[in-house]
Structures are given as structure tokens and as C-alpha cells.
Design an enzyme around this catalytic site. Structure first.
Site, PDB file in Angstrom:
ATOM      1  N   ASP A 141      -4.389  24.556  83.046  1.00  0.00           N
ATOM      2  CA  ASP A 141      -4.417  25.791  82.262  1.00  0.00           C
ATOM      3  C   ASP A 141      -3.109  25.973  81.510  1.00  0.00           C
ATOM      4  O   ASP A 141      -2.063  25.456  81.915  1.00  0.00           O
ATOM      5  CB  ASP A 141      -4.660  26.997  83.169  1.00  0.00           C
ATOM      6  CG  ASP A 141      -6.041  26.976  83.800  1.00  0.00           C
ATOM      7  OD1 ASP A 141      -6.961  26.417  83.175  1.00  0.00           O
ATOM      8  OD2 ASP A 141      -6.186  27.503  84.926  1.00  0.00           O
TER       9      ASP A 141
ATOM     10  N   HIS B 234      -6.708  20.028  78.918  1.00  0.00           N
ATOM     11  CA  HIS B 234      -7.075  21.428  79.123  1.00  0.00           C
ATOM     12  C   HIS B 234      -8.264  21.582  80.080  1.00  0.00           C
ATOM     13  O   HIS B 234      -8.553  22.695  80.539  1.00  0.00           O
ATOM     14  CB  HIS B 234      -7.407  22.085  77.776  1.00  0.00           C
ATOM     15  CG  HIS B 234      -6.928  23.501  77.684  1.00  0.00           C
ATOM     16  ND1 HIS B 234      -6.856  24.357  78.774  1.00  0.00           N
ATOM     17  CD2 HIS B 234      -6.476  24.236  76.628  1.00  0.00           C
ATOM     18  CE1 HIS B 234      -6.394  25.523  78.409  1.00  0.00           C
ATOM     19  NE2 HIS B 234      -6.152  25.496  77.102  1.00  0.00           N
TER      20      HIS B 234
END
Length: 440
Positions: free
Chosen positions: A412, A408
Site C-alpha cells: 500500500d 501496488h
């Protein structure tokens, strides 16, 4: 007679140290030139080290799990000839300080070179039952075979079985998952194939301590690194593979005999090579210490492969440039090399994206751990027939879930969802895999 000290040789470019995975000899053994004396493990591969001369082993560098520097003292062998000049031994290995002299070498009764191995076999086979602690009972049942079709056993057990002339396929293992232990060899040498009493429902006591070494320790360290430094998130998507399986069966019927059979994986890798063109952030590595993300034009795909030694990840290079059959052949070659421990450092490094699959043991869904320093991993789950609503009725369709994990810090959620959706479209309409087109 002369005693020669041999050093741990250079086993790969850039490798400065290696861990002793297992000794296949012990102090006092008489060995021949080119006999495998030990196995050492790096973070990339397990390598067998052969003896450069024959003679009697007088000293070993350490216990399994010891980390040795390349060029450090490995083994001492007493030979009939004169000791090699010091300069000659130094030329055979990098200029590395020798390992410290042990305080007290392991005691072992001398054994003369002419003694045949059969004498050792006879001695082991006639050991009195009181020589070793009696085990409670042996578990009856079939011999457990590993993924390669061989009995589950550590390299040291295999080496001892060879010395004793015992076929491991006839020995019942009582270790975890049916693994054959040294005690099982002793039982077999004493009792042979005699029937044993089943203890399936008997109470079991005791514990077993297993030192984490070799490939297992490398796996543990990499997984801990990945989970501690990478904030994972996963997307699980359902994919209908009815059309893909029909195409695969047709291609195998027409070309299987001449080109080899195709599994699902070549189609998945083909889809990945198309999907990462439009989503280059997925085919990337992240140096989190330098703060640099490197996006790769080529797709070098790691294939998580289970072996007797643990999980290994051989790498298919330039997947984007391969045909389906070339991909299938390379998958077979690398899988066999990994399972037979012939995969070298080049075959086990440089991946940019990893695929993992549990094969026929697959689950409905998984949450795979990213192979650091990559930023994504694609997990293939079990294919099953499920009822699917087509607008008017439920019809049976072959379905499979893809479980994809992402870093992450780099990827995204929206970009990851688009990437998984692209994979789904390519696999559900496999004709798109062979078209020259790009998303606008």
C-alpha cells in the site's frame, strides 16, 4: 578419420534449454581440445562451452538465437581417432531427443588439420578490396571502451579478431555506441592504422537490423513480464548525505588501506536490512499465479550490474549478517564475476529485493522497473551539492534522491511511504545504522 557428434551439456540445475548466443567457430575451422566453441544463454547466465576434442568442425546446430534442449546435438567434429561408442556419448548428456537433422548443412571448403592459423590470417589480410562491398567511409575518432575498459564488440567479433591476430584496441568501431563490427575488422585488415577522413557532418543513410538474442532477449522478456503484470507506483525522496559522506571518508582514511574502500552502496544495503525488519512486506516475492506472497526473513539483495552483454543482477545473500567491509567485498566480487561472465546460476538467482544505480551517469530521478517476482526495487540517483535552507540561511549540502518502485497489489502507498521515510532517517543519521534499536 571419424566424425563425432557432441551434445549440449547440462549447465545448471533445473535448466532444460539454452539459447545459442554466439558461435566462436564455423564449419571448416580446425580447433583444439578445450577451445571455446560457443556461448549459450539461459535466463540466469551466459556460459562458454569448450570443445571436448580437437579436429575439424563439420556441422553446427543452428544460428545464434536458436533455442536448444539440454542433451540435444550441438556440434560435429571430425577427428583422427575412431568415433566414441554411442553409449558413451549418451552417458555424457541427459536422455533428450536429438535435434533434427538440417536439410542442407552450410557449405564450407575442407581444411586440413595441419594448416596453421597464421595462414588464415594471411589470407584474410590479403583479400582484394573488391571481395566485399565497399563501405562509404570510416569514422575517425578514438576507440570506444566499455565499462570494463575493453573495446565494445560482440563475442564473434572478438573470436575473429583473435584468429586474425588483430588487437581490438587499435580498431575504430562504427557500430552503435562505437561498437566494433565485422566490417571494421575487414577495414583494419585492409588499411591498418592509415588515417581516415572524418564524416562527422556527412549525411548518413541506411538501416541496421539487430536480432534480439541472448541476455538482451532475456532482459526484454523479464521487463515485459514485469510491466504487464505488476501495477507499479514510485516514490522519490530527497536525502541529505552530508553526514554519511563525512563518515565514509573518515572510515576510508582510517581503514581503506587494510580493509578496502567503502562506496555508498554498503551503507545503503545496511540501511535496507534495518528498514525491512520493520516493513517485512517490502522484502517479499509474489507468486501471482498461485496468489501467494512470501515474506523473507533474510535479505538477499540483487545488484543490477551493467555488462558488455547487458544488464545482469548478481545476488548478495544474507546482507543482514554482513559488516560494511564484507558487503563491499561481496559487491566487488559479484560485479567482477558478472562482467567477466564467471557468475553462475547461484550468483544470479534468489533475490528478494533489488537495488539499481546508474553510478556517475545517474539522473536526478528515475522510475525503476521491479524485478519480477519481487515487490519492490530501490533506485540510487546521482549525488549533487544543492543549496539547503537550515532555518536562517541557505547552505551547501550533498543531496541524493532515492527512487523506489512498489507492486501496488502487495504494498500500500502508506506502507511504502513509511519504508522510504525509514530509509531516509537511517541514511541522514548514519550512527543509527550501528545501534541496536527498533521502532516501537
Amino acid at each position: 578419420m571419424a566424425e563425432q557428434t557432441f551434445k549440449l551439456p547440462d549447465i545448471g540445475e533445473g535448466i532444460a534449454e539454452a539459447e545459442l548466443a554466439d558461435w566462436l567457430v564455423k564449419v571448416g575451422d580446425v580447433i583444439r581440445e578445450d577451445d571455446v566453441i560457443c556461448e549459450v544463454t539461459t535466463d540466469k547466465a551466459t556460459v562458454e562451452i569448450p570443445a571436448s576434442v580437437g579436429g575439424r568442425v563439420t556441422w553446427l546446430a543452428g544460428e545464434p538465437g536458436t533455442v536448444l534442449a539440454i542433451g540435444g546435438d550441438l556440434i560435429r567434429i571430425e577427428t583422427d581417432g575412431e568415433a566414441a561408442p554411442a553409449a558413451e556419448q549418451e552417458a555424457a548428456a541427459p536422455d533428450t531427443p536429438p535435434a533434427p537433422e538440417p536439410a542442407a548443412p552450410a557449405a564450407a571448403a575442407p581444411q586440413s588439420a595441419p594448416v596453421a592459423q597464421s595462414a588464415r590470417v594471411a589470407q584474410a589480410a590479403t583479400v582484394a578490396p573488391a571481395a566485399a562491398p565497399k563501405r562509404a567511409a570510416r569514422t575517425a575518432g578514438p576507440v570506444t571502451l566499455g565499462p570494463t575498459g575493453k573495446p565494445l564488440a560482440a563475442p564473434s567479433v572478438r573470436g575473429r579478431a583473435r584468429d586474425l591476430g588483430i588487437d581490438l584496441r587499435r580498431v575504430r568501431g562504427t557500430g552503435p555506441a562505437g561498437r566494433i563490427l565485422h566490417e571494421d575488422l575487414e577495414d583494419y585488415a585492409t588499411h591498418g592504422d592509415a588515417p581516415v577522413r572524418s564524416t562527422a557532418f556527412a549525411p548518413r543513410d541506411g538501416t541496421e537490423e539487430i536480432r534480439v538474442t541472448g541476455i538482451r532477449r532475456a532482459i526484454a522478456e523479464r521487463m515485459a513480464l514485469s510491466k504487464s503484470r505488476i501495477p507499479h507506483f514510485s516514490i522519490i525522496e530527497e536525502v541529505e548525505v552530508e553526514a554519511l559522506e563525512t563518515l565514509r571518508a573518515s572510515l576510508n582514511t582510517q581503514f581503506g588501506d587494510s580493509r578496502g574502500k567503502l562506496t555508498l552502496l554498503p551503507f545503503l544495503l545496511r540501511a535496507l536490512s534495518e528498514a525491512v525488519r520493520d516493513h517485512p512486506a517490502i522484502n517479499a516475492t509474489y507468486d501471482d499465479e498461485a496468489g501467494i506472497v512470501t515474506r523473507h526473513a533474510a535479505l538477499h539483495c540483487g545488484m543490477a550490474t551493467q555488462t558488455d552483454s547487458g544488464l545482469m543482477v548478481p545476488v548478495l545473500r544474507h546482507v543482514e549478517a554482513m559488516t560494511l567491509w564484507e558487503t563491499a567485498q561481496e559487491i566487488r566480487r559479484l560485479s567482477e564475476a558478472a562482467r567477466s561472465r564467471r557468475a553462475g546460476p547461484k550468483d544470479l538467482s534468489g533475490s528478494t529485493l533489488t537495488v539499481t544505480s546508474l553510478g556517475p551517469l545517474g539522473a536526478v530521478a528515475t522510475t525503476p522497473i521491479i524485478n519480477h517476482p519481487e515487490v519492490a526495487i530501490v533506485g540510487v540517483n546521482k549525488m549533487t551539492v544543492r543549496p539547503v535552507w537550515n532555518g536562517t540561511e541557505f547552505v551547501p549540502r550533498r543531496m541524493m534522491n532515492l527512487s523506489c518502485s512498489f507492486d501496488h497489489r502487495v504494498v500500500d502507498g502508506w506502507d511504502a511511504a513509511e519504508f522510504v521515510a525509514k530509509l531516509k532517517r537511517l541514511l541522514e543519521v548514519p550512527a543509527m545504522l550501528f545501534m541496536e534499536w527498533r521502532d516501537e
